[in-house]
Scaffold this motif. Structure first.
Motif, PDB file in Angstrom:
ATOM      1  N   GLU A  61      29.903 -18.635  13.581  1.00 22.42           N
ATOM      2  CA  GLU A  61      29.310 -17.397  14.085  1.00 22.42           C
ATOM      3  C   GLU A  61      30.290 -16.447  13.702  1.00 22.42           C
ATOM      4  O   GLU A  61      31.545 -16.560  13.904  1.00 22.42           O
ATOM      5  CB  GLU A  61      29.206 -17.450  15.747  1.00 22.42           C
ATOM      6  N   TYR A  62      29.945 -15.550  13.058  1.00 25.51           N
ATOM      7  CA  TYR A  62      30.533 -14.259  12.488  1.00 25.51           C
ATOM      8  C   TYR A  62      29.555 -12.835  12.162  1.00 25.51           C
ATOM      9  O   TYR A  62      28.317 -13.221  11.884  1.00 25.51           O
ATOM     10  CB  TYR A  62      31.316 -14.528  11.468  1.00 25.51           C
ATOM     11  N   PHE A  63      30.247 -11.648  12.260  1.00 26.31           N
ATOM     12  CA  PHE A  63      29.597 -10.667  12.034  1.00 26.31           C
ATOM     13  C   PHE A  63      30.421 -10.105  10.764  1.00 26.31           C
ATOM     14  O   PHE A  63      31.612  -9.862  10.898  1.00 26.31           O
ATOM     15  CB  PHE A  63      29.428  -9.521  13.012  1.00 26.31           C
ATOM     16  N   SER A  64      29.838  -9.875   9.550  1.00 27.21           N
ATOM     17  CA  SER A  64      30.390  -9.209   8.422  1.00 27.21           C
ATOM     18  C   SER A  64      30.125  -7.821   8.156  1.00 27.21           C
ATOM     19  O   SER A  64      28.850  -7.510   8.212  1.00 27.21           O
ATOM     20  CB  SER A  64      30.180 -10.263   7.199  1.00 27.21           C
ATOM     21  N   ILE A  65      31.237  -7.193   7.723  1.00 28.78           N
ATOM     22  CA  ILE A  65      31.030  -5.885   7.253  1.00 28.78           C
ATOM     23  C   ILE A  65      31.425  -5.480   5.818  1.00 28.78           C
ATOM     24  O   ILE A  65      32.733  -5.853   5.575  1.00 28.78           O
ATOM     25  CB  ILE A  65      31.968  -4.762   8.409  1.00 28.78           C
ATOM     26  N   GLY A  66      30.687  -4.957   5.262  1.00 31.36           N
ATOM     27  CA  GLY A  66      31.064  -4.744   3.848  1.00 31.36           C
ATOM     28  C   GLY A  66      31.589  -3.199   3.521  1.00 31.36           C
ATOM     29  O   GLY A  66      30.888  -2.519   4.188  1.00 31.36           O
ATOM     30  N   LEU A  67      32.589  -3.018   3.017  1.00 29.39           N
ATOM     31  CA  LEU A  67      33.105  -1.631   2.456  1.00 29.39           C
ATOM     32  C   LEU A  67      32.822  -1.212   1.113  1.00 29.39           C
ATOM     33  O   LEU A  67      32.646  -2.097   0.419  1.00 29.39           O
ATOM     34  CB  LEU A  67      34.416  -1.332   3.124  1.00 29.39           C
ATOM     35  N   ASP A  68      33.000   0.034   0.866  1.00 28.31           N
ATOM     36  CA  ASP A  68      32.673   0.587  -0.625  1.00 28.31           C
ATOM     37  C   ASP A  68      33.905   0.026  -1.428  1.00 28.31           C
ATOM     38  O   ASP A  68      34.049   0.312  -2.681  1.00 28.31           O
ATOM     39  CB  ASP A  68      32.566   2.004  -0.555  1.00 28.31           C
ATOM     40  N   ASN A  69      35.177  -0.580  -0.906  1.00 25.07           N
ATOM     41  CA  ASN A  69      35.992  -1.249  -1.681  1.00 25.07           C
ATOM     42  C   ASN A  69      35.776  -2.525  -2.343  1.00 25.07           C
ATOM     43  O   ASN A  69      36.739  -3.280  -2.994  1.00 25.07           O
ATOM     44  CB  ASN A  69      37.538  -1.288  -1.066  1.00 25.07           C
ATOM     45  N   GLY A  70      34.696  -3.209  -2.001  1.00 26.73           N
ATOM     46  CA  GLY A  70      34.049  -4.260  -2.614  1.00 26.73           C
ATOM     47  C   GLY A  70      34.345  -5.372  -1.704  1.00 26.73           C
ATOM     48  O   GLY A  70      34.153  -6.450  -1.961  1.00 26.73           O
ATOM     49  N   LYS A  71      35.121  -5.313  -0.490  1.00 23.86           N
ATOM     50  CA  LYS A  71      35.709  -6.254   0.215  1.00 23.86           C
ATOM     51  C   LYS A  71      34.732  -6.592   1.558  1.00 23.86           C
ATOM     52  O   LYS A  71      34.046  -5.687   2.007  1.00 23.86           O
ATOM     53  CB  LYS A  71      36.953  -6.135   0.703  1.00 23.86           C
ATOM     54  N   ILE A  72      34.760  -7.724   1.765  1.00 22.70           N
ATOM     55  CA  ILE A  72      33.957  -7.993   3.094  1.00 22.70           C
ATOM     56  C   ILE A  72      34.895  -8.473   4.204  1.00 22.70           C
ATOM     57  O   ILE A  72      35.744  -9.345   3.988  1.00 22.70           O
ATOM     58  CB  ILE A  72      32.888  -9.475   2.926  1.00 22.70           C
ATOM     59  N   TYR A  73      34.662  -8.058   5.323  1.00 20.67           N
ATOM     60  CA  TYR A  73      35.564  -8.304   6.438  1.00 20.67           C
ATOM     61  C   TYR A  73      34.447  -8.952   7.578  1.00 20.67           C
ATOM     62  O   TYR A  73      33.694  -8.462   7.834  1.00 20.67           O
ATOM     63  CB  TYR A  73      36.439  -6.997   7.052  1.00 20.67           C
ATOM     64  N   LYS A  74      35.344 -10.016   8.296  1.00 24.27           N
ATOM     65  CA  LYS A  74      34.604 -10.530   9.471  1.00 24.27           C
ATOM     66  C   LYS A  74      35.056 -10.622  10.675  1.00 24.27           C
ATOM     67  O   LYS A  74      36.412 -10.449  10.933  1.00 24.27           O
ATOM     68  CB  LYS A  74      34.170 -12.030   9.037  1.00 24.27           C
ATOM     69  N   ILE A  75      34.321 -10.438  11.597  1.00 24.35           N
ATOM     70  CA  ILE A  75      34.655 -10.765  13.037  1.00 24.35           C
ATOM     71  C   ILE A  75      34.088 -11.942  13.546  1.00 24.35           C
ATOM     72  O   ILE A  75      33.072 -12.325  13.368  1.00 24.35           O
ATOM     73  CB  ILE A  75      33.600  -9.835  14.021  1.00 24.35           C
ATOM     74  N   TYR A  76      34.947 -12.841  14.096  1.00 26.60           N
ATOM     75  CA  TYR A  76      34.687 -14.175  14.626  1.00 26.60           C
ATOM     76  C   TYR A  76      34.471 -14.114  15.965  1.00 26.60           C
ATOM     77  O   TYR A  76      34.933 -13.283  16.790  1.00 26.60           O
ATOM     78  CB  TYR A  76      35.799 -15.133  14.282  1.00 26.60           C
ATOM     79  N   SER A  77      34.116 -15.283  16.437  1.00 24.31           N
ATOM     80  CA  SER A  77      33.608 -15.772  17.928  1.00 24.31           C
ATOM     81  C   SER A  77      34.347 -14.794  19.093  1.00 24.31           C
ATOM     82  O   SER A  77      33.663 -13.954  19.451  1.00 24.31           O
ATOM     83  CB  SER A  77      34.337 -17.009  18.153  1.00 24.31           C
ATOM     84  N   TYR A  78      35.542 -14.898  19.451  1.00 24.86           N
ATOM     85  CA  TYR A  78      36.201 -14.031  20.511  1.00 24.86           C
ATOM     86  C   TYR A  78      35.834 -12.415  20.139  1.00 24.86           C
ATOM     87  O   TYR A  78      35.972 -11.620  21.295  1.00 24.86           O
ATOM     88  CB  TYR A  78      37.380 -14.491  20.944  1.00 24.86           C
ATOM     89  N   GLY A  79      35.964 -12.050  18.817  1.00 26.49           N
ATOM     90  CA  GLY A  79      35.843 -10.713  18.628  1.00 26.49           C
ATOM     91  C   GLY A  79      34.388 -10.190  18.712  1.00 26.49           C
ATOM     92  O   GLY A  79      34.435  -9.137  19.361  1.00 26.49           O
ATOM     93  N   ILE A  80      33.538 -11.121  18.486  1.00 24.79           N
ATOM     94  CA  ILE A  80      32.059 -10.970  18.651  1.00 24.79           C
ATOM     95  C   ILE A  80      31.739 -10.689  20.289  1.00 24.79           C
ATOM     96  O   ILE A  80      30.923  -9.929  20.337  1.00 24.79           O
ATOM     97  CB  ILE A  80      31.199 -11.977  18.121  1.00 24.79           C
ATOM     98  N   LYS A  81      32.389 -11.245  21.172  1.00 27.74           N
ATOM     99  CA  LYS A  81      32.090 -11.292  22.446  1.00 27.74           C
ATOM    100  C   LYS A  81      32.401  -9.869  22.960  1.00 27.74           C
ATOM    101  O   LYS A  81      31.951  -9.152  23.717  1.00 27.74           O
ATOM    102  CB  LYS A  81      33.188 -12.237  23.281  1.00 27.74           C
ATOM    103  N   ALA A  82      33.372  -9.009  22.202  1.00 29.49           N
ATOM    104  CA  ALA A  82      33.786  -7.698  22.750  1.00 29.49           C
ATOM    105  C   ALA A  82      33.228  -6.696  21.753  1.00 29.49           C
ATOM    106  O   ALA A  82      33.486  -5.479  21.938  1.00 29.49           O
ATOM    107  CB  ALA A  82      35.382  -7.650  22.810  1.00 29.49           C
TER     108      ALA A  82
END
Length: 214
Positions: A89-110
């Motif tokens: 389970e994760y939430f991914s965020i893409g930025l204009d620098n071409g990279k993808i960053y992810k929020i995992y389990s406990y981060g998603i809860k908050a």
């Protein structure tokens, strides 16, 4: 002569059958031993991995990496586990620098997902990225904080609180997990060994009673 010939054939067939049975028993017991060893290994691995998470050093805010840019994409992913993959389970965020960053389990809860999505594509955001360097054997890069100006979608303090909760929970269940996880693999060999032992024990008592009668 014919009788002797059939007698020899019968003995030979009996020997072959005994060899086949012996071979089957060796394969079966070999498989059982391997299965039990795998179960023990999995239990030890699970315990060591859990201990590493419990003792892992949480990254201080000043050591987090700052990433900034315009949002180009996002995606929420939830997959249940299967035969060849783990649940994730994760939430991914893409930025204009071409990279993808992810929020995992406990981060998603908050994480305030709806609030973030309402911000819209193309919005400028600031991310604080945690490399989890304080966790031995757990090299996972994840987002620890997300903000846009004075608006926060995930606060570092909430992210840390969830991590601390995970440590407390794992501290309580680590030994239970170390026992139950391998048992999921070795329950059937243990039952088989118990049945064989009981049958031999029963046979031993039957012989004893028979000798006592004589």
């Amino acid at each position: 002569m014919k009788w002797r010939k059939y007698s020899y054939l019968g003995v030979y067939a009996s020997r072959l059958e005994k060899k086949r049975m012996r071979r089957k028993k060796i394969i079966l017991w070999g498989f059982i031993v391997v299965d039990i060893l795998i179960g023990i290994y999995v239990g030890i691995f699970d315990l060591v991995n859990t201990e590493q998470i419990i003792k892992g050093r949480i990254t201080p805010k000043e050591e987090l990496i700052i990433e900034e840019g315009f949002v180009t994409s996002w995606k929420y992913v939830y997959r249940t586990g299967g035969k060849h993959r783990k649940s994730e389970e994760y939430f991914s965020i893409g930025l204009d620098n071409g990279k993808i960053y992810k929020i995992y389990s406990y981060g998603i809860k908050a994480f305030e997902q709806e609030k973030f999505e309402a911000l819209g594509m193309g919005s400028f955001v600031t991310l604080l990225v945690d490399e989890n360097k304080g966790y031995e054997g757990r090299e996972r890069i994840e987002v620890a904080e997300i903000s846009s100006g004075d608006t926060y979608f995930l606060k570092y303090e909430d992210y840390i609180y969830q991590k601390q909760q995970e440590k407390k929970f794992l501290s309580k269940i680590k030994w239970l997990s170390a026992i139950l996880v391998p048992l999921a693999l070795v329950w059937w060999p243990l039952i088989f060994i118990f049945i064989v032992w009981k049958q031999k024990r029963k046979g031993h008592y039957t012989k004893k009673k028979f000798y006592l009668k004589d």
